[in-house]
Design an enzyme around this catalytic site. Structure first.
Site, PDB file in Angstrom:
ATOM      1  N   LYS A 126     -12.567  14.454  -3.237  1.00 50.86           N
ATOM      2  CA  LYS A 126     -11.529  14.246  -2.214  1.00 50.86           C
ATOM      3  C   LYS A 126     -10.342  13.536  -2.839  1.00 50.86           C
ATOM      4  CE  LYS A 126     -10.044  11.203   0.902  1.00 50.86           C
ATOM      5  NZ  LYS A 126      -8.657  11.657   0.876  1.00 50.86           N
ATOM      6  N   GLU A 148     -14.434   1.284  -7.967  1.00 53.36           N
ATOM      7  CA  GLU A 148     -13.342   0.745  -8.789  1.00 53.36           C
ATOM      8  C   GLU A 148     -12.266   0.300  -7.826  1.00 53.36           C
ATOM      9  OE1 GLU A 148     -13.297   0.017 -11.782  1.00 53.36           O
ATOM     10  OE2 GLU A 148     -15.131   1.015 -12.386  1.00 53.36           O
ATOM     11  N   CYS A 178      -4.074  -0.936 -10.668  1.00 50.89           N
ATOM     12  CA  CYS A 178      -5.130  -1.915 -10.392  1.00 50.89           C
ATOM     13  C   CYS A 178      -5.194  -2.912 -11.544  1.00 50.89           C
ATOM     14  CB  CYS A 178      -6.460  -1.211 -10.222  1.00 50.89           C
ATOM     15  SG  CYS A 178      -6.791  -0.047 -11.542  1.00 50.89           S
ATOM     16  N   GLU A 194      -3.436  -8.582  -4.368  1.00 51.55           N
ATOM     17  CA  GLU A 194      -2.887  -7.486  -5.159  1.00 51.55           C
ATOM     18  C   GLU A 194      -1.597  -7.003  -4.493  1.00 51.55           C
ATOM     19  OE1 GLU A 194      -5.173  -3.770  -5.084  1.00 51.55           O
ATOM     20  OE2 GLU A 194      -4.988  -3.779  -7.258  1.00 51.55           O
TER      21      GLU A 194
HETATM   22  P1  NAD Z   1      -7.155   3.579  -0.459  1.00 47.94           P
HETATM   23  O1  NAD Z   1      -8.375   2.739  -0.496  1.00 47.94           O
HETATM   24  O2  NAD Z   1      -6.271   3.513   0.708  1.00 47.94           O
HETATM   25  O3  NAD Z   1      -7.565   5.132  -0.594  1.00 47.94           O
HETATM   26  C1  NAD Z   1      -8.347   5.596  -1.652  1.00 47.94           C
HETATM   27  C2  NAD Z   1      -9.020   6.888  -1.230  1.00 47.94           C
HETATM   28  O4  NAD Z   1      -9.940   6.609  -0.175  1.00 47.94           O
HETATM   29  C3  NAD Z   1      -8.059   7.940  -0.678  1.00 47.94           C
HETATM   30  O5  NAD Z   1      -8.478   9.217  -1.102  1.00 47.94           O
HETATM   31  C4  NAD Z   1      -8.222   7.789   0.819  1.00 47.94           C
HETATM   32  O6  NAD Z   1      -7.925   8.951   1.543  1.00 47.94           O
HETATM   33  C5  NAD Z   1      -9.706   7.465   0.916  1.00 47.94           C
HETATM   34  N1  NAD Z   1     -10.092   6.796   2.162  1.00 47.94           N
HETATM   35  C6  NAD Z   1      -9.302   6.101   3.024  1.00 47.94           C
HETATM   36  N2  NAD Z   1     -10.039   5.645   4.068  1.00 47.94           N
HETATM   37  C7  NAD Z   1     -11.311   6.045   3.843  1.00 47.94           C
HETATM   38  C8  NAD Z   1     -12.536   5.853   4.539  1.00 47.94           C
HETATM   39  N3  NAD Z   1     -12.587   5.173   5.683  1.00 47.94           N
HETATM   40  N4  NAD Z   1     -13.658   6.360   3.996  1.00 47.94           N
HETATM   41  C9  NAD Z   1     -13.635   7.023   2.825  1.00 47.94           C
HETATM   42  N5  NAD Z   1     -12.501   7.264   2.133  1.00 47.94           N
HETATM   43  C10 NAD Z   1     -11.351   6.768   2.631  1.00 47.94           C
HETATM   44  O7  NAD Z   1      -6.407   3.255  -1.819  1.00 47.94           O
HETATM   45  P2  NAD Z   1      -4.979   3.786  -2.284  1.00 47.94           P
HETATM   46  O8  NAD Z   1      -3.952   3.100  -1.463  1.00 47.94           O
HETATM   47  O9  NAD Z   1      -5.009   5.270  -2.351  1.00 47.94           O
HETATM   48  O10 NAD Z   1      -4.936   3.246  -3.798  1.00 47.94           O
HETATM   49  C11 NAD Z   1      -4.553   1.947  -4.117  1.00 47.94           C
HETATM   50  C12 NAD Z   1      -5.772   1.076  -4.337  1.00 47.94           C
HETATM   51  O11 NAD Z   1      -6.610   1.650  -5.313  1.00 47.94           O
HETATM   52  C13 NAD Z   1      -5.402  -0.288  -4.870  1.00 47.94           C
HETATM   53  O12 NAD Z   1      -6.101  -1.292  -4.179  1.00 47.94           O
HETATM   54  C14 NAD Z   1      -5.856  -0.248  -6.320  1.00 47.94           C
HETATM   55  O13 NAD Z   1      -6.181  -1.477  -6.874  1.00 47.94           O
HETATM   56  C15 NAD Z   1      -7.017   0.677  -6.259  1.00 47.94           C
HETATM   57  N6  NAD Z   1      -7.253   1.292  -7.584  1.00 47.94           N
HETATM   58  C16 NAD Z   1      -8.275   0.813  -8.370  1.00 47.94           C
HETATM   59  C17 NAD Z   1      -8.491   1.343  -9.633  1.00 47.94           C
HETATM   60  C18 NAD Z   1      -9.598   0.820 -10.539  1.00 47.94           C
HETATM   61  O14 NAD Z   1      -9.921   1.483 -11.516  1.00 47.94           O
HETATM   62  N7  NAD Z   1     -10.188  -0.318 -10.258  1.00 47.94           N
HETATM   63  C19 NAD Z   1      -7.687   2.379 -10.091  1.00 47.94           C
HETATM   64  C20 NAD Z   1      -6.681   2.853  -9.271  1.00 47.94           C
HETATM   65  C21 NAD Z   1      -6.471   2.306  -8.006  1.00 47.94           C
END
Ligand code: NAD
Length: 483
Positions: free
Chosen positions: A179, A254, A288, A387
Site C-alpha cells: 500500500k 519504522e 525520519c 519530530e
Molecule cells: P503516516 O503514518 O501518516 O502514513 C504512512 C502510511 O500509513 C501511509 O501509506 C498511510 O496511508 C498509511 N496509514 C494511515 N493511516 C493508517 C491506518 N489507520 N492504518 C494503516 N495504515 C494507515 O506517515 P506519513 O505522513 O506518510 O510519513 C511521515 C512519517 O513517516 C514521519 O513520522 C516519519 O518519521 C516516518 N518515516 C519513518 C521512516 C523510518 O525509516 N523510520 C522513514 C520514512 C518516514
C-alpha cells in the site's frame, strides 16, 4: 511527461490492473496543481489481493533462491532502464529536486541487486546443521518465508521505503500486498508497471492504492496476512500494531525520529556546517533521520552558528526541475501548515528564530519554505522534542561531552545520530554512548544496503536492510531427529 498510462489504475491484483472505487487526487507540491487522479481500493480490494497472494505463495515459497534472485535482478534492471522517468515522477509528486530523486532511484537499484545476492545465497544455506551436546540427536535449522506480508509506506522517500521492504520480502519467498501513500502513489505505480513486465508469477506482488483507513487499516487487521511491515508516523504505527495484535501477526515498524548532530570542540567547523545542512535540509527536512537538533561545543559554537546561518541563507530553494535547485518543496498543504505551526509555536515559547521560517519571497506558489535555524529552544518545547519533518534546525551549545550525550539521548526516539570530530577516539566514544541505530562520524547520511536501518526506543521495532531486513520476512524452523 505523459502521466496518463494504464499504470495509474490504482490496483494491481493477481497480475491484472484494475480500477478502484475512490478517486485520489495527486498534487504537484511545487505548483499546487493537480498532477493525476488515481483510483483507490478498500476492504474488497485488500481481500482480493490477499487471496491472490495466498494462492501464489504455494508455488513462490518453493522456488529456489536463484530463481527469485534472477527476478529481483530483472526488477533492478527495469528500474535502471526507467531511471529518468522514475526521477521525474518523484520530483513531480514529492517536490524533491531531481538530484535527490536520482539518489533515491539509485538506492532502489542497489537494494534490489543486494537482495538478489542474498536470495541466491539462500540456496546453499537453506538447511544448516546445528551442533548439539548429544550423539543421540541431530538438528538442522531452516529459514522459511513467513507467508503473505503487507507493506505500508509513507510519502517522503516513497520508492526507497518500498524497495527496503519489497526486495527482502520477495527474496525470502514471501508474497506481497503493497500500500503506497495516497499522497505519492505515482512512483510506486511506475515501479509496479516495471514489476509487471518482469515475469513474476501472478499474485506474488500486488498493489492496492488508497487511504490509510480504506486500505491500510483492513490490511493491518487481515487474518490472511502473516506480517505487516510499516514505515510512517508513530500515531499510525501504534494503530497498525493494535490491529495486527488481533490476529497476533508480526510487525516491523519504522517510525519517527528526533536525531542529533554533535559537533565536538575539535571539529572541522566547515565540515560540521555542511553535515548540519545536509542532515537538516535534504528532502526539505522531511526525513525520519533528520538531525534536527544540532549540539555544538561552546568552543566552536559562535563560529559554527555564523557559518550555518550563512549556508542556510545561501541555499537555493526552487522548483525541483530548476538546474540550480538545492531544496525543493514540502509535500503538501497539510505538511506545510504543520511545519509553519511548529515554527510559530516555537517562537511563542521563546525560541529565537535566526533565519528562515517563511516562504521565499520569489516563490509565491508551491509549498516552499526557507531553511530555518532556531536557537534558545526550551528543552521542554515541542520544537525541541517532537519530530518537525520540515527544514528546521534547532542549535544548542554544550560545555562537556557528557552533557552533549545526555542532551542527544534525552528523547523518546533513537533513530540515528551524527558526530563531527577530528579525534577518532573521541568520536567513537561518543558514537558508542548514543542511543541510535545508526551513527555517522564526519560523514553525510550515506546508506548502504549492507548496514542496518532502524532505531532505539520509539523509532522502530526491528531493523531493515542487511541480513536483518531479510530475516524480518523469515520464520525459523528447527528439525530435530533421533539418531
Ligand atoms: P503516516 O503514518 O501518516 O502514513 C504512512 C502510511 O500509513 C501511509 O501509506 C498511510 O496511508 C498509511 N496509514 C494511515 N493511516 C493508517 C491506518 N489507520 N492504518 C494503516 N495504515 C494507515 O506517515 P506519513 O505522513 O506518510 O510519513 C511521515 C512519517 O513517516 C514521519 O513520522 C516519519 O518519521 C516516518 N518515516 C519513518 C521512516 C523510518 O525509516 N523510520 C522513514 C520514512 C518516514
Amino acid at each position: 511527461m505523459n502521466l496518463n498510462n494504464k499504470a495509474h489504475d490504482g490496483l494491481y491484483i493477481n497480475g491484472q490492473w484494475l480500477a478502484g472505487f475512490e478517486q485520489l487526487t495527486v498534487i504537484n507540491p511545487s505548483t499546487e496543481t493537480v498532477l493525476a487522479t488515481v483510483t483507490g481500493g478498500g476492504e474488497t480490494a485488500v481481500d482480493a489481493a490477499v487471496e491472490a497472494a495466498r494462492q501464489a505463495f504455494t508455488h513462490w515459497s518453493q522456488t529456489s533462491g536463484a530463481e527469485r534472485g534472477a527476478l529481483l535482478r530483472k526488477i533492478a534492471h527495469g528500474v535502471q532502464a526507467r531511471r529518468e522517468r522514475l526521477i521525474e515522477l518523484q520530483s513531480l509528486n514529492n517536490g524533491k529536486p531531481l538530484f535527490e530523486a536520482g539518489i533515491d532511484v539509485d538506492d532502489v537499484f542497489a537494494t534490489f541487486n543486494y537482495y538478489a545476492e542474498l536470495a541466491e545465497a539462500l540456496d546453499a544455506k537453506q538447511d544448516s546443521a546445528v551442533p548439539l551436546p548429544s550423539d543421540d540427536f541431530a538438528a538442522r535449522l531452516r529459514r522459511e518465508p513467513c507467508g503473505v506480508v503487507g507493506l505500508i509506506v509513507p510519502w517522503n522517500f516513497p520508492m526507497v521505503t518500498t524497495a527496503w521492504k519489497l526486495a527482502p520480502a520477495l527474496a525470502a519467498g514471501c508474497c506481497v500486498v503493497l500500500k503506497p501513500s495516497e499522497v505519492t502513489p505515482l512512483p510506486e505505480l511506475e515501479l509496479a508497471a516495471i514489476i509487471a513486465e518482469c515475469g513474476l508469477p501472478a499474485g506474488v506482488f500486488n498493489l492496492v492504492c488508497g487511504t490509510g483507513l480504506a486500505v491500510g487499516a483492513p490490511l493491518s487487521a487481515h487474518p490472511g496476512i502473516a506480517k505487516i511491515s510499516f514505515t510512517g508516523s508513530n500515531a499510525v504505527g501504534v494503530q497498525v500494531m493494535q490491529r495486527a495484535a488481533e490476529t497476533v501477526k508480526g510487525v516491523s515498524l519504522e517510525l519517527g525520529g528526533k536525531s542529533s548532530l554533535l559537533v565536538l570542540a575539535d571539529a572541522d567547523v566547515d565540515l560540521a556546517v555542511e553535515l548540519a545542512s545536509g542532515g537538516g535540509y535534504f528532502n526539505a527536512g522531511q526525513m525520519c533521520s533528520a538531525t534536527s537538533r544540532v549540539l555544538v561545543a561552546d568552543e566552536v559554537a559562535d563560529a559554527f552558528l555564523e557559518k550555518l546561518v550563512a549556508r542556510a541563507e545561501a541555499i537555493r530553494v526552487a522548483d525541483p526541475f530548476d538546474p540550480e535547485v538545492e531544496m525543493g518543496a514540502l509535500v503538501n498543504q497539510a505538511q506545510y501548515q504543520r511545519v509553519l505551526g511548529h515554527i510559530q509555536r516555537g517562537q511563542g515559547v521563546g525560541a529565537r528564530l535566526v533565519c528562515g521560517g517563511e516562504r521565499p519571497a520569489d516563490l509565491p506558489k508551491g509549498y516552499f519554505l526557507r531553511p530555518t535555524v532556531f536557537v534558545d529552544v526550551p528543552l521542554d518545547s515541542a520544537l525541541w522534542r517532537e519530530e518537525i519533518f520540515g527544514p528546521v534546525l534547532c542549535v544548542r551549545s554544550f560545555a562537556t561531552e557528557a552533557e552533549a550525550i545526555a542532551l542527544a539521548n534525552d528523547s523518546q526516539f533513537g533513530l540515528v545520530a551524527s558526530v563531527v570530530s577530528s579525534d577518532p577516539q573521541a568520536a567513537d566514544r561518543v558514537a558508542n554512548a548514543l542511543q541510535a541505530g545508526l551513527v555517522w562520524i564526519n560523514a553525510p547520511q550515506v546508506i548502504f544496503p549492507q548496514t542496518s536501518w532502524g532505531g532505539y526506543k520509539q523509532s522502530s521495532i526491528g531493523r531493515e536492510l542487511g541480513p536483518w531486513g531479510l530475516q524480518a520476512f523469515q520464520e525459523t524452523k528447527h528439525v530435530v531427529r533421533a539418531l
